[in-house]
Design a protein around this motif. Structure first.
Motif, PDB file in Angstrom:
ATOM      1  N   LEU A  87       0.873  -1.163   0.000  1.00 15.86           N
ATOM      2  CA  LEU A  87       0.000   0.000   0.000  1.00 15.86           C
ATOM      3  C   LEU A  87       0.909   1.211   0.000  1.00 15.86           C
ATOM      4  O   LEU A  87       1.740   1.366   0.905  1.00 15.86           O
ATOM      5  N   PHE A  88       0.776   2.053  -1.012  1.00 17.42           N
ATOM      6  CA  PHE A  88       1.546   3.298  -1.068  1.00 17.42           C
ATOM      7  C   PHE A  88       0.569   4.434  -0.808  1.00 17.42           C
ATOM      8  O   PHE A  88      -0.443   4.565  -1.498  1.00 17.42           O
ATOM      9  N   PHE A  89       0.868   5.244   0.197  1.00 19.21           N
ATOM     10  CA  PHE A  89       0.020   6.386   0.545  1.00 19.21           C
ATOM     11  C   PHE A  89       0.867   7.637   0.514  1.00 19.21           C
ATOM     12  O   PHE A  89       1.867   7.737   1.234  1.00 19.21           O
ATOM     13  N   ALA A  90       0.499   8.581  -0.332  1.00 19.68           N
ATOM     14  CA  ALA A  90       1.182   9.871  -0.400  1.00 19.68           C
ATOM     15  C   ALA A  90       0.173  10.927   0.034  1.00 19.68           C
ATOM     16  O   ALA A  90      -0.702  11.303  -0.721  1.00 19.68           O
ATOM     17  N   GLY A  91       0.259  11.302   1.257  1.00 23.68           N
ATOM     18  CA  GLY A  91      -0.686  12.279   1.779  1.00 23.68           C
ATOM     19  C   GLY A  91      -0.358  12.567   3.232  1.00 23.68           C
ATOM     20  O   GLY A  91       0.745  12.295   3.700  1.00 23.68           O
ATOM     21  N   HIS A  92      -1.325  13.094   3.941  1.00 26.76           N
ATOM     22  CA  HIS A  92      -1.111  13.470   5.333  1.00 26.76           C
ATOM     23  C   HIS A  92      -1.581  12.365   6.265  1.00 26.76           C
ATOM     24  O   HIS A  92      -2.500  11.620   5.957  1.00 26.76           O
ATOM     25  N   GLY A  93      -0.925  12.285   7.384  1.00 28.09           N
ATOM     26  CA  GLY A  93      -1.288  11.340   8.420  1.00 28.09           C
ATOM     27  C   GLY A  93      -0.918  11.912   9.775  1.00 28.09           C
ATOM     28  O   GLY A  93      -0.184  12.894   9.868  1.00 28.09           O
ATOM     29  N   VAL A  94      -1.448  11.294  10.813  1.00 31.53           N
ATOM     30  CA  VAL A  94      -1.144  11.707  12.179  1.00 31.53           C
ATOM     31  C   VAL A  94      -0.942  10.460  13.032  1.00 31.53           C
ATOM     32  O   VAL A  94      -1.384   9.371  12.668  1.00 31.53           O
ATOM     33  N   GLU A  95      -0.268  10.640  14.147  1.00 29.76           N
ATOM     34  CA  GLU A  95      -0.135   9.569  15.129  1.00 29.76           C
ATOM     35  C   GLU A  95      -0.916   9.976  16.362  1.00 29.76           C
ATOM     36  O   GLU A  95      -0.749  11.076  16.890  1.00 29.76           O
ATOM     37  N   VAL A  96      -1.782   9.081  16.817  1.00 26.55           N
ATOM     38  CA  VAL A  96      -2.572   9.325  18.016  1.00 26.55           C
ATOM     39  C   VAL A  96      -2.429   8.104  18.914  1.00 26.55           C
ATOM     40  O   VAL A  96      -2.792   6.988  18.509  1.00 26.55           O
ATOM     41  N   ASN A  97      -1.883   8.300  20.090  1.00 28.44           N
ATOM     42  CA  ASN A  97      -1.702   7.210  21.056  1.00 28.44           C
ATOM     43  C   ASN A  97      -0.996   6.003  20.434  1.00 28.44           C
ATOM     44  O   ASN A  97      -1.403   4.862  20.630  1.00 28.44           O
ATOM     45  N   ARG A 123      -0.906   5.050  17.346  1.00 27.79           N
ATOM     46  CA  ARG A 123      -1.554   4.530  16.138  1.00 27.79           C
ATOM     47  C   ARG A 123      -1.406   5.557  15.025  1.00 27.79           C
ATOM     48  O   ARG A 123      -1.651   6.740  15.230  1.00 27.79           O
ATOM     49  N   ASN A 124      -1.022   5.077  13.854  1.00 23.19           N
ATOM     50  CA  ASN A 124      -0.911   5.951  12.685  1.00 23.19           C
ATOM     51  C   ASN A 124      -2.240   5.991  11.957  1.00 23.19           C
ATOM     52  O   ASN A 124      -2.850   4.948  11.707  1.00 23.19           O
ATOM     53  N   ILE A 125      -2.668   7.186  11.608  1.00 19.47           N
ATOM     54  CA  ILE A 125      -3.956   7.380  10.941  1.00 19.47           C
ATOM     55  C   ILE A 125      -3.717   8.149   9.652  1.00 19.47           C
ATOM     56  O   ILE A 125      -3.124   9.235   9.663  1.00 19.47           O
ATOM     57  N   LEU A 126      -4.170   7.579   8.527  1.00 18.27           N
ATOM     58  CA  LEU A 126      -4.098   8.253   7.229  1.00 18.27           C
ATOM     59  C   LEU A 126      -5.297   9.167   7.118  1.00 18.27           C
ATOM     60  O   LEU A 126      -6.426   8.779   7.390  1.00 18.27           O
ATOM     61  N   LEU A 127      -5.060  10.385   6.674  1.00 16.73           N
ATOM     62  CA  LEU A 127      -6.148  11.372   6.619  1.00 16.73           C
ATOM     63  C   LEU A 127      -6.710  11.488   5.207  1.00 16.73           C
ATOM     64  O   LEU A 127      -5.958  11.665   4.237  1.00 16.73           O
ATOM     65  N   PRO A 128      -8.042  11.433   5.068  1.00 23.61           N
ATOM     66  CA  PRO A 128      -8.669  11.581   3.764  1.00 23.61           C
ATOM     67  C   PRO A 128      -8.659  13.043   3.302  1.00 23.61           C
ATOM     68  O   PRO A 128      -8.451  13.961   4.103  1.00 23.61           O
ATOM     69  N   ALA A 129      -8.899  13.241   2.034  1.00 17.75           N
ATOM     70  CA  ALA A 129      -8.888  14.587   1.455  1.00 17.75           C
ATOM     71  C   ALA A 129      -9.993  15.474   2.022  1.00 17.75           C
ATOM     72  O   ALA A 129      -9.838  16.689   2.046  1.00 17.75           O
TER      73      ALA A 129
END
Length: 74
Positions: free
Chosen positions: A53-63, A65-71
């Motif tokens: 899975l290749f993801f080019a975008g924004h993400g965050v880490e919360v506790n 856990r990595n979370i990929l952010l939708p547009a």
């Protein structure tokens, strides 16, 4: 640009000599589109030895856990 990166990776991995089956790219997906794309990928990976899975975008880490952010993330 994330879309340019996604297109470039998809084009490269589409080379039949590499042996990948490319599902996508999914560009600038909304939350709903990300969920549907994840479900399609999960179905395609059943019984597979590996996947990518290749993801080019924004993400965050919360506790931790990595979370990929939708547009469409506000």
């Amino acid at each position: 640009m994330p879309s340019s990166s996604a297109r470039a990776i998809a084009a490269r991995l589409s080379d039949p000599r590499l042996g990948f089956e490319v599902v996508g790219p999914v560009l600038n997906p909304t939350r709903e589109e990300m969920i549907k794309a994840r479900e399609r990928l999960s179905q395609r990976l059943r019984g597979a030895d590996s996947g990518l899975l290749f993801f080019a975008g924004h993400g965050v880490e919360v506790n931790g856990r990595n979370i990929l952010l939708p547009a469409d993330m506000p």
